[in-house]
Design a protein around this motif. Structure first.
Motif, short mmCIF file in Angstrom:
data_model
loop_
_atom_site.label_atom_id
_atom_site.label_comp_id
_atom_site.label_asym_id
_atom_site.label_seq_id
_atom_site.Cartn_x
_atom_site.Cartn_y
_atom_site.Cartn_z
N GLY A 3 -4.13 174.78 58.96
CA GLY A 3 -3.28 175.96 59.00
C GLY A 3 -4.02 177.28 58.95
N GLU A 4 -5.35 177.24 58.96
CA GLU A 4 -6.12 178.48 58.94
C GLU A 4 -6.02 179.19 60.29
OE1 GLU A 4 -10.15 178.53 57.53
OE2 GLU A 4 -9.73 176.86 56.18
N MET A 5 -6.03 180.51 60.23
CA MET A 5 -5.99 181.28 61.46
C MET A 5 -7.41 181.39 62.02
SD MET A 5 -3.20 184.35 61.00
CE MET A 5 -4.24 185.43 60.10
N SER A 6 -7.52 181.43 63.34
CA SER A 6 -8.82 181.60 63.97
C SER A 6 -9.25 183.05 63.82
CB SER A 6 -8.73 181.24 65.46
OG SER A 6 -7.97 182.22 66.15
N GLU A 7 -10.54 183.31 64.07
CA GLU A 7 -11.05 184.68 64.01
C GLU A 7 -10.27 185.57 64.95
OE1 GLU A 7 -13.21 182.08 64.25
OE2 GLU A 7 -14.58 182.28 62.55
N LYS A 8 -9.97 185.04 66.14
CA LYS A 8 -9.24 185.83 67.14
C LYS A 8 -7.84 186.19 66.62
CE LYS A 8 -7.81 185.96 71.94
NZ LYS A 8 -7.76 185.26 73.23
N GLN A 9 -7.16 185.23 66.02
CA GLN A 9 -5.81 185.49 65.48
C GLN A 9 -5.88 186.53 64.35
OE1 GLN A 9 -5.00 181.37 64.59
NE2 GLN A 9 -3.32 181.33 66.08
N ILE A 10 -6.88 186.41 63.51
CA ILE A 10 -7.05 187.36 62.40
C ILE A 10 -7.27 188.77 62.95
CG2 ILE A 10 -8.61 188.05 60.51
CD1 ILE A 10 -9.01 184.97 60.03
N LEU A 11 -8.15 188.87 63.95
CA LEU A 11 -8.45 190.18 64.54
C LEU A 11 -7.24 190.76 65.27
CD1 LEU A 11 -12.06 189.41 65.73
CD2 LEU A 11 -11.44 191.25 64.16
N GLU A 12 -6.50 189.90 65.98
CA GLU A 12 -5.31 190.38 66.69
C GLU A 12 -4.25 190.88 65.71
OE1 GLU A 12 -4.45 186.89 69.02
OE2 GLU A 12 -5.55 187.67 70.77
N LYS A 13 -4.09 190.18 64.60
CA LYS A 13 -3.14 190.59 63.57
C LYS A 13 -3.58 191.92 62.95
CE LYS A 13 -0.76 188.80 59.51
NZ LYS A 13 -0.61 187.69 58.57
N GLU A 14 -4.88 192.06 62.68
CA GLU A 14 -5.41 193.29 62.10
C GLU A 14 -5.26 194.45 63.08
OE1 GLU A 14 -7.47 195.80 59.27
OE2 GLU A 14 -6.07 194.13 59.22
N LEU A 15 -5.51 194.20 64.36
CA LEU A 15 -5.37 195.24 65.38
C LEU A 15 -3.93 195.73 65.44
CD1 LEU A 15 -6.62 196.91 67.65
CD2 LEU A 15 -6.18 195.00 69.21
N ALA A 16 -2.98 194.81 65.41
CA ALA A 16 -1.56 195.19 65.43
C ALA A 16 -1.21 196.03 64.20
CB ALA A 16 -0.68 193.95 65.50
#
Length: 108
Positions: A3-16
């Motif tokens: 259930g961990e988020m990938s680096e890309k998902q983390i960065l996309e969430k942070e960017l939003a």
């Protein structure tokens, strides 16, 4: 992955999150028509201008990190070409330098 988020998902969430926060700072604060309200509005506006500068920098760094993921260079130190420590990336996902290179840069 458990259930961990990938680096890309983390960065996309942070960017939003950063972009939403930036949009909030673009709105001129409206507290009322009294002189004290106007003074507060100007103070908040000036604070927001400073915050916008920091947010623009963070947004750029986050977008750059997403580009590095696409290129396959994410997590590689731009100075020594070694791996950036996972703990550092967890705390600061847009990091471009490993801890050793950051420390060298600070000591200069």
């Amino acid at each position: 992955l458990g259930g961990e988020m990938s680096e890309k998902q983390i960065l996309e969430k942070e960017l939003a999150r950063l972009e939403k926060q930036y949009q909030t700072t673009e709105k001129f604060p409206e507290y009322g028509a009294a002189e004290d309200d106007n003074i507060q509005e100007i103070a908040k506006f000036q604070e927001n201008v400073g915050l916008q500068k920091d947010l623009k920098k963070l947004i750029k760094e986050t977008r750059d990190a997403l580009k590095r993921i696409e290129k396959g260079t994410y997590g590689v130190c731009t100075s020594c070409k070694g791996q950036i420590e996972r703990g550092r990336l967890k705390v600061y996902p847009a990091a471009t330098l490993c801890v050793s290179c950051v420390n060298k840069k600070i000591k200069k």
